[in-house]
Design a protein around this motif. Structure first.
Motif, short mmCIF file in Angstrom:
data_model
loop_
_atom_site.label_atom_id
_atom_site.label_comp_id
_atom_site.label_asym_id
_atom_site.label_seq_id
_atom_site.Cartn_x
_atom_site.Cartn_y
_atom_site.Cartn_z
N GLN A 1 -36.25 72.81 -93.68
CA GLN A 1 -35.17 71.88 -93.37
C GLN A 1 -35.50 70.95 -92.21
OE1 GLN A 1 -32.06 71.55 -94.95
NE2 GLN A 1 -32.83 72.94 -96.51
N SER A 2 -36.54 71.26 -91.43
CA SER A 2 -36.81 70.49 -90.21
C SER A 2 -38.21 69.89 -90.25
CB SER A 2 -36.69 71.38 -88.97
OG SER A 2 -35.37 71.80 -88.78
N SER A 3 -38.38 68.89 -89.43
CA SER A 3 -39.69 68.30 -89.16
C SER A 3 -39.59 67.65 -87.79
CB SER A 3 -40.05 67.25 -90.22
OG SER A 3 -39.26 66.09 -90.02
N GLN A 4 -40.71 67.12 -87.30
CA GLN A 4 -40.63 66.49 -85.98
C GLN A 4 -39.82 65.20 -86.04
OE1 GLN A 4 -44.01 64.45 -84.27
NE2 GLN A 4 -45.21 64.81 -86.11
N PHE A 5 -39.55 64.66 -87.24
CA PHE A 5 -38.72 63.47 -87.38
C PHE A 5 -37.25 63.84 -87.54
CE2 PHE A 5 -42.69 62.92 -89.91
CZ PHE A 5 -43.43 62.39 -88.88
N ALA A 6 -36.97 65.05 -87.99
CA ALA A 6 -35.60 65.56 -88.08
C ALA A 6 -35.63 66.98 -87.53
CB ALA A 6 -35.12 65.55 -89.52
N PRO A 7 -35.84 67.14 -86.21
CA PRO A 7 -36.09 68.47 -85.64
C PRO A 7 -34.93 69.44 -85.77
CG PRO A 7 -35.80 66.83 -83.91
CD PRO A 7 -35.88 66.08 -85.19
N LYS A 8 -33.71 68.93 -85.92
CA LYS A 8 -32.57 69.83 -86.00
C LYS A 8 -31.96 69.86 -87.40
CE LYS A 8 -31.56 69.57 -81.11
NZ LYS A 8 -30.55 69.37 -80.04
N GLY A 9 -32.79 69.62 -88.39
CA GLY A 9 -32.32 69.71 -89.76
C GLY A 9 -31.88 71.12 -90.14
N TYR A 10 -32.35 72.10 -89.40
CA TYR A 10 -32.03 73.50 -89.68
C TYR A 10 -30.67 73.93 -89.16
CZ TYR A 10 -32.57 74.48 -84.73
OH TYR A 10 -32.38 74.51 -83.37
N ILE A 11 -30.06 73.17 -88.25
CA ILE A 11 -29.01 73.67 -87.38
C ILE A 11 -27.78 74.16 -88.13
CG2 ILE A 11 -27.99 71.39 -86.98
CD1 ILE A 11 -28.40 74.12 -84.32
N GLY A 12 -27.32 73.46 -89.16
CA GLY A 12 -26.10 73.85 -89.85
C GLY A 12 -26.21 75.18 -90.55
N TYR A 13 -27.24 75.32 -91.39
CA TYR A 13 -27.43 76.57 -92.12
C TYR A 13 -27.80 77.72 -91.18
CZ TYR A 13 -27.25 74.20 -96.65
OH TYR A 13 -26.84 73.50 -97.76
N ALA A 14 -28.65 77.44 -90.18
CA ALA A 14 -29.06 78.50 -89.26
C ALA A 14 -27.87 79.02 -88.46
CB ALA A 14 -30.14 77.99 -88.32
N MET A 15 -27.01 78.13 -88.01
CA MET A 15 -25.82 78.57 -87.28
C MET A 15 -24.91 79.40 -88.18
SD MET A 15 -23.00 76.31 -85.16
CE MET A 15 -24.17 75.87 -83.87
N THR A 16 -24.80 79.02 -89.44
CA THR A 16 -23.99 79.80 -90.38
C THR A 16 -24.52 81.22 -90.49
OG1 THR A 16 -23.42 77.83 -91.65
CG2 THR A 16 -23.20 79.94 -92.78
N PHE A 17 -25.84 81.37 -90.66
CA PHE A 17 -26.43 82.70 -90.79
C PHE A 17 -26.27 83.51 -89.51
CE2 PHE A 17 -30.24 85.31 -89.96
CZ PHE A 17 -30.09 86.26 -90.95
N VAL A 18 -26.62 82.90 -88.37
CA VAL A 18 -26.61 83.64 -87.10
C VAL A 18 -25.19 84.05 -86.72
CG1 VAL A 18 -27.09 83.47 -84.64
CG2 VAL A 18 -28.73 82.57 -86.29
N PHE A 19 -24.25 83.12 -86.79
CA PHE A 19 -22.89 83.44 -86.34
C PHE A 19 -22.22 84.47 -87.23
CE2 PHE A 19 -21.46 79.89 -83.28
CZ PHE A 19 -22.73 79.85 -82.72
N LEU A 20 -22.56 84.50 -88.53
CA LEU A 20 -21.93 85.47 -89.43
C LEU A 20 -22.42 86.90 -89.18
CD1 LEU A 20 -21.81 83.52 -92.82
CD2 LEU A 20 -19.88 84.17 -91.35
N GLU A 21 -23.58 87.05 -88.55
CA GLU A 21 -24.05 88.40 -88.26
C GLU A 21 -23.70 88.86 -86.85
OE1 GLU A 21 -28.27 89.16 -87.87
OE2 GLU A 21 -28.69 87.03 -87.64
N LEU A 22 -23.06 88.01 -86.07
CA LEU A 22 -22.77 88.38 -84.68
C LEU A 22 -21.67 89.43 -84.57
CD1 LEU A 22 -23.06 84.95 -82.81
CD2 LEU A 22 -24.78 86.74 -83.16
N ARG A 23 -20.69 89.37 -85.47
CA ARG A 23 -19.61 90.36 -85.47
C ARG A 23 -19.58 91.03 -86.85
NH1 ARG A 23 -14.28 87.73 -82.86
NH2 ARG A 23 -13.67 89.92 -82.88
N PRO A 24 -20.44 92.02 -87.05
CA PRO A 24 -20.62 92.59 -88.40
C PRO A 24 -19.36 93.28 -88.91
CG PRO A 24 -21.76 93.92 -86.76
CD PRO A 24 -21.31 92.68 -86.06
N PRO A 25 -18.98 93.02 -90.15
CA PRO A 25 -17.81 93.69 -90.73
C PRO A 25 -18.15 95.12 -91.15
CG PRO A 25 -18.84 92.27 -92.36
CD PRO A 25 -19.60 92.06 -91.08
N ALA A 26 -17.15 95.98 -91.17
CA ALA A 26 -17.33 97.32 -91.71
C ALA A 26 -17.55 97.21 -93.22
CB ALA A 26 -16.09 98.16 -91.40
#
Length: 657
Positions: free
Chosen positions: A111-136
């Motif tokens: 999703q990223s390159s040096q021309f679009a370095p933050k192309g990853y940010i939306g999907y990566a934040m979705t993945f990371v934030f959803l695992e921060l408070r794990p559901p039972a």
């Protein structure tokens, strides 16, 4: 009114204007966040509100794009897949390590390159934030439903915002506006000759079309139907820059026939701009054919530019409105080796994507695993801070490790003062929403931005714990994140700007070699224009990134030498592109074909890693004549001494690293 009060009032007025401008830009995102937060909290509970931040980021980065039904389907699929992977990552320590090493890596890599370095940010934040408070285990179904609801709301919001923007904002015709500017600049060139001002404007237009045609890196396959079209326009402007970059041409007074040729091109561009139907474009194409049949210009740069410009305009008219996808030649016979070569290049530690993907994966693996295994209050703030601190460039991460602690401390102080004055839970929510609204009005990475994000997070956390405890934990986890990111950035494949500049130099010379290989292949058969346009786009974007670094250097010998080297590489690539044009136009005499092929094979090897043998290359007997001899002579004149220039500039960059 006293004169001494005037500057203060002016500053206040400018501040109000700036806030209004920021608020106007952030308003859709703010309303989306608040509405989604309330919906998820009321329907599912506050425990599932972590999905809101990632979804809002996706809305923020995508709301000004054009979307198709296929885009919405892929968006929904990706969000649900990331939700499942995030829940799996919280089931055990080894799953947490495995998925945090792989998922962020793949998101950055594709999703990223040096021309679009933050192309990853939306999907990566979705993945990371959803695992921060794990559901039972029994709450996983609810988590899936909450994420599905967020994604459905996101799709509806994107579609609704796109419809509203289309009705309320005048759609910008970037192609038409650029044609108007090109016609005006050609007219000006005819009247005044070349100038730095004209060259800079043409170059800016060229870069804008390269960026419109550029897409985040993906495996070769069907390209965007508009990509080739935009790249054709970029080449059109590049050829105009090629003309005005010639110092000798800039200084001479144009004779009447040359002014007439440029004025004729300006009139042609206006005719293309005015043509609205297929029939009108066909009539303009006939006019171009007539101009090609009658070219009374002597051999030289203007003649090459004139004819190549007409050929490019003819090609544009043929592709205007075409919607079929273009297949990349790598999928054709024998393309497997080339595909594997490109993948190996992407996996090189010299590449921006590889280095940042590794750093991000390691930071998230360490922080998320500690958060999962450490049974303590609000440990998820540790990976949250780490994710926001780790940035594509070393310098940006270092900057955030200063600004974020300052903003966090001020945000905690704000909560400490204001929280006791809030009138119960409704007051907490109102204050929190004001803080998050102000956060979206600020620039990420500044010290102001974390003031409001911290105030929002700590205030919401204070609903379940003492506000002083929440403040202490927020600062404690931030310091842990700073320490982790500092160590990883310093010792684990850091992406310093000097190293990236050296890598960009290698990429530029490698693209020369690749283009010469394509010229050699073109002598034996036709090369897909999609392939050549991709190389051209990558070269000019890498060149722009490298020049951006050079302009940050202090005035002096090092900056002058680096700038001269880049301009030399740019001029050489322009000459090389003209060689390819002459090949495509069938303007190379048959007797020069074998000599050109031998030269192309030699330069394909020597330009990949330029060394002293490059100085000894010269044209064979019989190659000096005609347009081809003119272009090749200029290319080799610039190539001689290139290896010494590269060595000197790279050595200076290595010392600064």
């Amino acid at each position: 009114m006293k004169d001494g009060n005037l500057p203060v009032r002016l500053r206040w007025s400018e501040g109000v204007k700036l806030f209004r401008s920021r608020w106007k830009g952030a308003r859709p995102t703010v309303f989306f966040f608040i509405a989604l937060f309330l919906m998820i909290t009321v329907c599912f509970g506050s425990a599932y509100a972590m999905a809101v931040s990632g979804t809002t980021t996706l809305f923020q980065v995508r709301r000004n794009r054009e979307h198709t039904l296929g885009d919405y389907v892929r968006l929904f699929f990706m969000c649900m897949l990331l939700c499942v992977l995030a829940m799996v990552a919280t089931r055990s320590g080894w799953l947490c390590v495995l998925l945090n090493l792989s998922v962020p890596f793949l998101l950055v890599f594709f999703q990223s390159s040096q021309f679009a370095p933050k192309g990853y940010i939306g999907y990566a934040m979705t993945f990371v934030f959803l695992e921060l408070r794990p559901p039972a285990p029994e709450e996983m179904e609810t988590q899936l439903l909450a994420v599905a609801a967020c994604t459905a709301a996101l799709i509806l919001a994107l579609a609704g915002y796109g419809w509203w923007r289309g009705r309320t904002e005048k759609k910008r015709d970037s192609v038409g506006e650029s044609l108007d500017r090109l016609a005006a600049l050609l007219k000006r060139m005819a009247e005044e000759g070349g100038s730095d001002e004209v060259r800079k404007e043409l170059y800016g237009l060229e870069q804008s079309f390269h960026r419109m045609g550029y897409r985040n890196h993906r495996l070769p396959g069907s390209s965007d139907p508009q990509k080739l079209f935009y790249n054709m326009f970029a080449i059109l402007f590049q050829r105009a820059v090629y003309l005005v970059s010639d110092a000798a041409w800039q200084e001479e007074v144009l004779p009447p026939e040359r002014r007439e040729a440029l004025e004729g091109l300006a009139g042609l561009v206006r005719a293309v701009r005015a043509a609205q139907t297929a029939e009108e474009r066909a009539a303009v194409a006939e006019q171009i054919q007539a101009m090609l049949a009658d070219t009374p210009l002597p051999e030289g740069r203007l003649r090459i530019f004139y004819r190549s410009f007409l050929h490019r305009m003819l090609l544009l008219l043929r592709h205007w409105g075409e919607v079929r996808p273009v297949r990349h030649p790598l999928w054709r016979g024998g393309g497997g080796r080339e595909l594997w070569r490109r993948l190996r290049e992407r996996l090189s530690l010299e590449r921006f994507e590889m280095r940042f993907a590794l750093r991000l994966s390691v930071v998230l693996t360490v922080s998320c695993t500690i958060s999962l295994l450490w049974d303590f209050e609000h440990t998820y703030w540790f990976p949250l801070h780490a994710f926001l601190l780790i940035q594509p460039s070393y310098e940006e991460s270092a900057h955030r490790m200063v600004t974020r602690p300052i903003g966090t401390a001020l945000g905690c102080l704000l909560v400490f003062v204001v929280y006791p004055l809030l009138p119960g839970v409704p007051g907490v929510f109102v204050f929190s929403f004001v803080m998050i609204s102000l956060m979206y009005c600020c620039t990420p990475g500044t010290w102001v931005h974390p003031i409001f994000s911290t105030a929002f997070a700590v205030t919401m956390a204070s609903l379940t714990m003492e506000d002083t405890v929440a403040i202490g934990l927020r600062i404690f986890y931030l310091l842990l994140a700073v320490l982790l990111v500092l160590v990883i950035n310093r010792f684990f494949v850091p992406t310093r700007r000097e190293k990236q500049f050296r890598s960009n130099l290698h990429t530029l010379t490698h693209l020369h070699a690749t283009y010469w290989d394509m010229v050699s292949q073109g002598l034996g058969g036709r090369v897909d224009p999609a392939f050549s346009s991709e190389i051209l786009t990558e070269f000019h974007l890498v060149y722009d990134a490298a020049m951006g670094y050079v302009l940050t250097l202090p005035q002096g010998e090092e900056r002058t030498e680096a700038s001269t080297l880049l301009l030399t590489l740019w001029n050489m690539f322009s000459e090389l592109e003209q060689v390819h044009y002459l090949l495509q136009a069938g303007a190379i005499p048959p007797e020069q074909g074998p000599g050109l092929n031998r030269l192309a094979r030699t330069l394909c090897v020597e330009m990949d890693r330029p060394g002293p043998p490059l100085d000894a290359i010269s044209l064979e007997a019989g190659m000096e004549e005609g347009d081809l001899g003119y272009v090749l002579g200029r290319y080799l004149a610039s190539a001689h001494g290139l290896s010494r220039q590269l060595a000197g500039v790279e050595q200076a960059a290595r010392k600064r690293e």
